[in-house]
Design a protein around this motif. Structure first.
Motif, PDB file in Angstrom:
ATOM      1  N   VAL A 269      37.862  -7.278  54.934  1.00 33.68           N
ATOM      2  CA  VAL A 269      37.777  -7.896  56.253  1.00 33.68           C
ATOM      3  C   VAL A 269      37.511  -9.390  56.141  1.00 33.68           C
ATOM      4  O   VAL A 269      38.053 -10.187  56.916  1.00 33.68           O
ATOM      5  N   SER A 273      40.111 -11.919  57.625  1.00 31.86           N
ATOM      6  CA  SER A 273      39.663 -12.838  58.674  1.00 31.86           C
ATOM      7  C   SER A 273      39.998 -14.278  58.306  1.00 31.86           C
ATOM      8  O   SER A 273      40.428 -15.067  59.162  1.00 31.86           O
ATOM      9  N   LEU A 488      43.195  -1.833  62.743  1.00 30.31           N
ATOM     10  CA  LEU A 488      42.311  -2.709  61.971  1.00 30.31           C
ATOM     11  C   LEU A 488      40.838  -2.558  62.354  1.00 30.31           C
ATOM     12  O   LEU A 488      39.983  -2.428  61.465  1.00 30.31           O
ATOM     13  N   ALA A 492      37.771  -1.017  59.852  1.00 26.92           N
ATOM     14  CA  ALA A 492      36.539  -1.725  59.492  1.00 26.92           C
ATOM     15  C   ALA A 492      35.309  -0.828  59.579  1.00 26.92           C
ATOM     16  O   ALA A 492      34.281  -1.135  58.974  1.00 26.92           O
ATOM     17  N   THR A 526      36.625  -8.427  64.090  1.00 32.27           N
ATOM     18  CA  THR A 526      37.961  -7.866  63.917  1.00 32.27           C
ATOM     19  C   THR A 526      38.641  -7.608  65.260  1.00 32.27           C
ATOM     20  O   THR A 526      39.842  -7.883  65.422  1.00 32.27           O
TER      21      THR A 526
END
Length: 621
Positions: A269, A273, A488, A492, A526
């Motif tokens: 992540v 990101s 997504l 996470a 996210t």
């Protein structure tokens, strides 16, 4: 760039380790015991991971004290099905007992059938001493909560664990010689006790000897069978201090896997990101620069991309009042979750405080109604709405009414099974009072304050005639983008979700709030990022209907959560009863719906900030 990332990967686990494994408040004040002080064992519910239906201890024909007294319970304990009551098990501090008779019970057809049913359903008995739950030490040196009611042989014969060997661990203060209880273990045994003469005050059992565990003959459950319940008590000095006595209960046998999974998720992540942020910043900077360099009217007519829909991008969507309701409710859920996690992270909601987390979440939900009303009213006024009282009523009732309806139906099913997990009428009335008496007025107060503030002005003017949206390709259509957007955020959290589901449905303590807080922050980031990216591509395709799509894009992760819970049900749980399956799916539906509101609102507000930001950064002719 490599060294800060590596430093972060080393520092975060160390910080989390200290938070997760060391820092928690035991929840009650310590009690000092002198030698000979009385110790009373309390009994809790009978629980089973196979049925998920708790029963109070005296549902079975166990030894009963002359008067059964219910201990004070908080709201969370009642909602969890806990019923703390006194018992016949009594002894004195640091004074060992051997084969103490508790009582004798003759089984009739009903009680024998109840014992057999509970053994088939793998029920375990939960007891408490000095606020510590009783546990069985497994072969892997980990605690298993509670002890089995009995067991079933290969010949389909049932045997009851009628002899309990308690071990009380204590830590001695060398100055005062007082002791504090730091452990409570039990070894359950099935013994067919024999005696010559029964004396209510002093019965001598011929089956009690020093080799009681090795030479025991099992006690079979049958109609008319007389069962004698007995118990031993031994005391063991321990180096464990009172402040750390819960550490043994909170140990996880798969903590190594847990660590690697969390770190792996964090790395993915973090890099994702960074990539998303870099792409968005470079692309948007290039777009805004090119748009602001348009000097002539001829060039202005050649606008392409997201600037082309500036006259429609802030047009209120269909069912805008409902969007305001759900956006405000999402702020309420977000506030409740965030504050509850902070309290848990600081150690105020430790497992020693039974029902504390549930009570805190209910109360926080009630008081966060103030922010729900405020945010929904602000958004509604931005849409030029005038019927703010109607929106306020919807905000106060829509989400709670759906949850309460599902919960009421599930509670009726639990009542039908005569389980102690059924919420009593008085508690149900208290929940309704919290809703109508506190939450609803706070929603109105927040809405009143929010609607009195000046309306949020749009960065660009909205045209009177809506622009026609070009025909979209299959991969830019709403359903596909919405379903893709939820993958997504779910990715996470799904690793931590496994541990949470295991804790909830397999009767284990969950105290990894350091992990879950980190995952929660990752989830919020996210949701915002994936919604912004898909919204940007949508606007570039001249589709300005982004309001509801931004909410549903992040909110669709709840669909994957529910599907995963169904997968978990069939692969990890051993639930066979129809009612238990309905309860599981019902509670997971409530959780998934709440997750939908939380993630949807987060994505929506992130997208709203993004759209306002980019359209206020360009020159509109």
């Amino acid at each position: 760039m490599a060294s800060p990332v590596l430093l972060l990967l080393f520092v975060v686990p160390l910080l989390l380790s200290s938070v997760v494994h060391s820092f928690y408040l035991p929840g009650v004040a310590p009690r000092d015991f002198q030698t000979g002080d009385p110790l009373h064992v309390k009994v809790n519910k009978l629980s089973s991971t196979k049925t998920q239906l708790p029963y109070h201890y005296y549902f079975l024909n166990y030894c009963k004290p002359p008067k059964i007294i219910n201990s004070a319970e908080n709201l969370g304990e009642v909602l969890r099905g806990d019923r703390i009551e006194n018992s016949v098990y009594f002894f004195k501090m640091r004074m060992e007992l051997f084969c103490q008779v508790a009582c004798r019970v003759t089984l009739d057809a009903e009680s024998a059938g109840s014992f057999k049913e509970k053994i088939d359903d793998q029920y375990r008995v939960n007891m408490i001493l000095d606020n510590l739950p009783v546990a069985v030490l497994s072969q892997s040196q980990l605690y298993e909560h509670g002890f089995p009611v009995g067991f079933k042989s290969r010949e389909d014969k049932y045997f009851i664990n009628n002899h309990l060997s308690f071990k009380v661990k204590y830590h001695v203060d060398p100055v005062t010689d007082s002791a504090r209880i730091v452990g409570f273990e039990v070894n359950p045994i099935s013994i067919n006790h024999e005696y010559k003469n029964w004396d209510e005050n002093n019965t001598r059992l011929t089956t009690c000897n020093s080799q009681i565990q090795d030479n025991a003959v099992t006690e079979q459950i049958a109609i008319g069978e007389e069962i004698v319940f007995t118990y031993d008590v031994s005391f063991e000095s321990s180096e464990i201090k009172w402040a750390s006595r819960w550490d043994t209960y909170l140990l996880m046998n798969d903590s190594q896997i847990h660590w690697f999974s969390i770190i792996n998720s964090l790395i993915i992540v973090l890099f994702l990101s960074g990539m998303v942020a870099m792409i968005m910043m470079r692309t948007l900077y290039k777009d805004i620069t090119s748009y602001n360099q348009l000097d002539t009217q001829d060039e202005a007519l050649e606008e392409t991309g997201w600037k082309l829909v500036h006259g429609d991008v802030f047009r209120p969507p269909p069912n805008s009042s409902l969007l305001c309701v759900y956006a405000g409710t999402g702020i309420q859920v977000l506030g409740m979750t965030l504050v509850a996690m902070i309290f848990a992270l600081l150690g105020f909601l430790s497992p020693a405080n039974r029902g504390g987390l549930m009570t805190a979440m209910v109360l926080l939900w009630v008081f966060m109604g103030l922010f729900a009303g405020y945010s929904s009213a602000r958004l509604y006024k931005m849409f030029k709405g005038t019927q703010w009282k109607r929106v306020t009523l919807k905000t106060a009732f829509t989400f709670p009414a759906i949850l309460f309806t599902i919960y009421f139906v599930l509670n009726a099913l639990i009542w039908g099974e005569k389980s102690s997990g059924a919420v009593p009428f008085g508690t149900m009335f208290a929940l309704v009072f919290l809703w109508f008496g506190i939450s609803v007025p706070l929603v109105f107060i927040g809405s009143f304050v929010g609607f009195r503030k000046p309306a949020i002005e749009d960065p660009v003017k909205t045209k009177k005639i809506p622009r026609q949206i070009p025909l979209q390709t299959w991969y830019t259509k709403p359903i596909f983008c919405i379903l893709i957007g939820g993958i997504l955020p779910f990715g996470a959290v799904f690793i931590e979700l496994f541990f949470m589901l295991t804790s909830i449905w397999l009767n284990q303590f969950y105290y990894m709030f350091g992990f879950i807080f980190l995952v929660f922050i990752i989830l919020i980031i996210t949701c915002v990022e994936i919604t912004i990216v898909l919204c940007y591509f949508q606007l570039c395709n001249e589709d300005y209907n982004w309001w509801w799509r931004s909410y549903l894009t992040a909110g669709s992760s709840a669909l994957y959560l529910f599907l995963y819970s169904v997968f978990y049900f069939f692969t990890k749980l051993e639930i066979t009863k129809l009612v238990s399956g309905i309860l599981y799916l019902g509670y997971m539906l409530i959780g998934s719906y709440t997750f939908f509101v939380l993630t949807g609102s987060t994505g929506f507000y992130g997208c709203l900030w993004f759209v306002r930001k980019i359209y206020s950064s360009v020159k509109i002719d």
